[in-house]
Design an enzyme around this catalytic site. Sequence first.
Site, mmCIF file in Angstrom:
data_model
loop_
_atom_site.group_PDB
_atom_site.id
_atom_site.type_symbol
_atom_site.label_atom_id
_atom_site.label_comp_id
_atom_site.label_asym_id
_atom_site.label_seq_id
_atom_site.Cartn_x
_atom_site.Cartn_y
_atom_site.Cartn_z
ATOM 1 N N ASP A 147 -31.300 13.130 -41.283
ATOM 2 C CA ASP A 147 -30.012 12.914 -41.927
ATOM 3 C C ASP A 147 -29.884 13.838 -43.134
ATOM 4 O O ASP A 147 -30.874 14.223 -43.763
ATOM 5 C CB ASP A 147 -29.877 11.459 -42.391
ATOM 6 C CG ASP A 147 -29.769 10.485 -41.235
ATOM 7 O OD1 ASP A 147 -29.412 10.920 -40.127
ATOM 8 O OD2 ASP A 147 -30.039 9.289 -41.459
ATOM 9 N N LYS A 148 -28.660 14.159 -43.487
ATOM 10 C CA LYS A 148 -28.417 15.063 -44.606
ATOM 11 C C LYS A 148 -29.128 14.606 -45.871
ATOM 12 O O LYS A 148 -29.730 15.408 -46.595
ATOM 13 C CB LYS A 148 -26.907 15.170 -44.863
ATOM 14 C CG LYS A 148 -26.538 16.037 -46.066
ATOM 15 C CD LYS A 148 -25.041 16.048 -46.312
ATOM 16 C CE LYS A 148 -24.707 16.835 -47.567
ATOM 17 N NZ LYS A 148 -23.259 16.811 -47.886
#
Length: 330
Positions: A147-148
Amino acid sequence: MTPDPQMAFDDLCIGADLAGLRLDQALVKNWPHKSRAAWQKTINAGLLLLNHETCRSPAKKVLPGDQIRVFWPAEQDYKLLPENISLEIIFEDDDILVINKPAGIAVHPGPGHAEGTLVHALLYYAPEIFAHMNMQELRPGIVHRLDKDSSGVLIIAKNNRTENALKTAFKQRQCLKLYLALCRGGFRQTKGEINSPIARHPTQRKKMSARHPGGKEAYTSYQVLEDNGKAALLKVNILTGRTHQIRVHLASIGHPIAGDRLYGADKKHALFLPQRQMLHAWSLSLTHPATGEIMRFQAEPPDDFIEAMHKLQLEYPSFEGDTPQHSALP
């Protein structure tokens, strides 16, 4: 502009670090890839909800616990241009590149992050390699993702043969992925397993759920390393790689990850939430696709993770006798 129900969106719960700022200033701090002027255009276009109502005032002051939803218009074309973004390299040879991904950078382009991704960094780092791989899907060399706002170990393929081999290895669960997670404490046992299928949330398209039918098999195991009742540090192993798997599974048993505004934030806890979810890909073990050597890569948690531990009165363990072949030191 009226947001389309199918339009991608992101949610933000205002914590103490953003409280009191103008709305546009808070948005810049949370999504720095867009300028303040660009955020003002987004707000004026009606693409933002504040506490479930459209807000068109960039100057409005935000309060702790305020709920913000930003809608992202569909982008017709992503331009994959090289960008000079620093990479922390753990290991590299002719076939693989292993990096310690920082939080705040997306792995590949998508709604809300058309620029500044890991893919753009790869095209700058080695254009002779990555400019000729899987460009149609905008993911040259990418075989798995984080995930970012998660940090840690990520392996990248440097040729098509290696890319296919690594994708197969991940699909067949031949890779050992260990994470460190800061979450709500109060565990009754020091070890546990979560085996709940994960599906897209029926009404909130940005969320996944472990409580709705039709989900895909998902398996997570965890070990409690530290727990003071308020917060806990876990070592987590996932056999499957579903979207948001660790975040969804821990939230489903009442232990959401600290700073996870999508699955664990509310007004009650907003004042001590970190700026991002405290999830770190600590270790990755696999068989080298070309040499057959069993390799292990490790990255220690970044400074903000350690700082969050200290604020939550947790100590980072020593992990004696747990030395990897290749590691990134803090």
